[in-house]
Scaffold this active site. Sequence first.
Site, PDB file in Angstrom:
ATOM      1  N   ASP A  53       0.813  -1.216   0.000  1.00 56.48           N
ATOM      2  CA  ASP A  53       0.000   0.000   0.000  1.00 56.48           C
ATOM      3  C   ASP A  53       0.844   1.262   0.000  1.00 56.48           C
ATOM      4  O   ASP A  53       2.028   1.244   0.342  1.00 56.48           O
ATOM      5  CB  ASP A  53      -0.950   0.018   1.196  1.00 56.48           C
ATOM      6  N   GLU A 112       0.234  -1.487   5.511  1.00 53.24           N
ATOM      7  CA  GLU A 112       1.259  -1.041   6.450  1.00 53.24           C
ATOM      8  C   GLU A 112       1.055   0.410   6.845  1.00 53.24           C
ATOM      9  O   GLU A 112       1.278   0.790   8.002  1.00 53.24           O
ATOM     10  CB  GLU A 112       2.645  -1.229   5.815  1.00 53.24           C
TER      11      GLU A 112
END
Length: 410
Positions: free
Chosen positions: A81, A176
Amino acid sequence: MKEKLIERFISYAQMDTQSNDDNEACPSTPGQMDLAHKLVAELQELGLVEVTVDEHAYVMATLPANTQKQVPTIGFLAHLDTATDFTGADVKPQIIENYDGKDIVLNEALGVVLSTQSFPELPEYKGHTLITTDGTTLLGADNKAGIAEIMTAMAYLLEHPEIKHGKIRVAFTPDEEIGRGPHKFDVARFGASHAYTVDGGPLGELEYESFNAAGVKISCHGVNVHPGTAKGKMIHSSKIAMAFHLRLPSGEAPEFTEGYEGFYHLISMSGTAEHSKLQYIIRDFNRESFENRKAHIAAIVEEFQSTYGAENVVLEMKDQYYNMREKIEPVRHIVDIAQEAMENLGITPVIRPIRGGTDGSQLSYMGLPTPNIFTGGENFHGKFEYASVDVMLKAVQVIVEIAKLTEQKA
């Protein structure tokens, strides 16, 4: 290798994988699963084995050992991400060959300039190949540079069987940036004795200390009345929110802190007279100071509740991760190997605390000690983000050297 590294990175950067803290699903956005499936196909094409992706977009794969020695299984990880701070949709990377050390016009029409005055480290990259944004999005070097580097290192090891190494596991994880990366990570299935996140910044970064971290959401509720007849009746929720923010120490914010200094950071603020929301992160390296910061937030909320009503000022606060130094110090040799790998390549290690998050913070407490190494990116999470391809190539070399040294020292 350079061309393939650039090709990989740009293909990943062009995929919108921005995570979403408001969605409790994992992954929190569909683009992360799209990238996960793309990486599975590429890992299989490279020749790695045990390539898997689960329903939560956790990708794992194995590069088998090519030595007869008993070598600890090591891992390399990066996250799928990109940050929530700035848009990651429709990223248009720009390649600047042989950078001249001067200001870079990212977007002439919008007047967006990556300037040496605002970013004094920029001239240090003179002569490098840089990849920048077009001034309208973030770049996604955090952490797609890390993904590209791990993939390129695995390809290099496969192409060079003369480099002896033990079993290597790689993993790419979702979410994350919103603190959930390892929440569904299966450490036992990953099966490594230790790992390295490839999620740092400039050349030489080597980190095994991280913040203690918490996320905070404060919801304020008011009473909206026509402004012409509002006297004594209106309770303006946005003004409650603003008053709350002003109670926090103004100097303890990211823009005023460095090194081991902690902070309160206002991520977002939204609202109307009726409903408002503040979203913060709390960060501190010292556990006692971290707990004191949380207590300070809670005390202000309690005070505001006594003034406006408990139901009108609502606090949600969750710990996200803790300083991983406590778990890595007992196995400090894994940091020493990374340090030696850099020195062997003529890189000066820069050992300092991570002023940010990394999956390694949580993974270390889950039984997988995980220091962090550089990627070559700068100015993460915004339109001035860029990456040096020259430094990215160095990161690839460090991954390969860590694998080699781990085998040699077994």
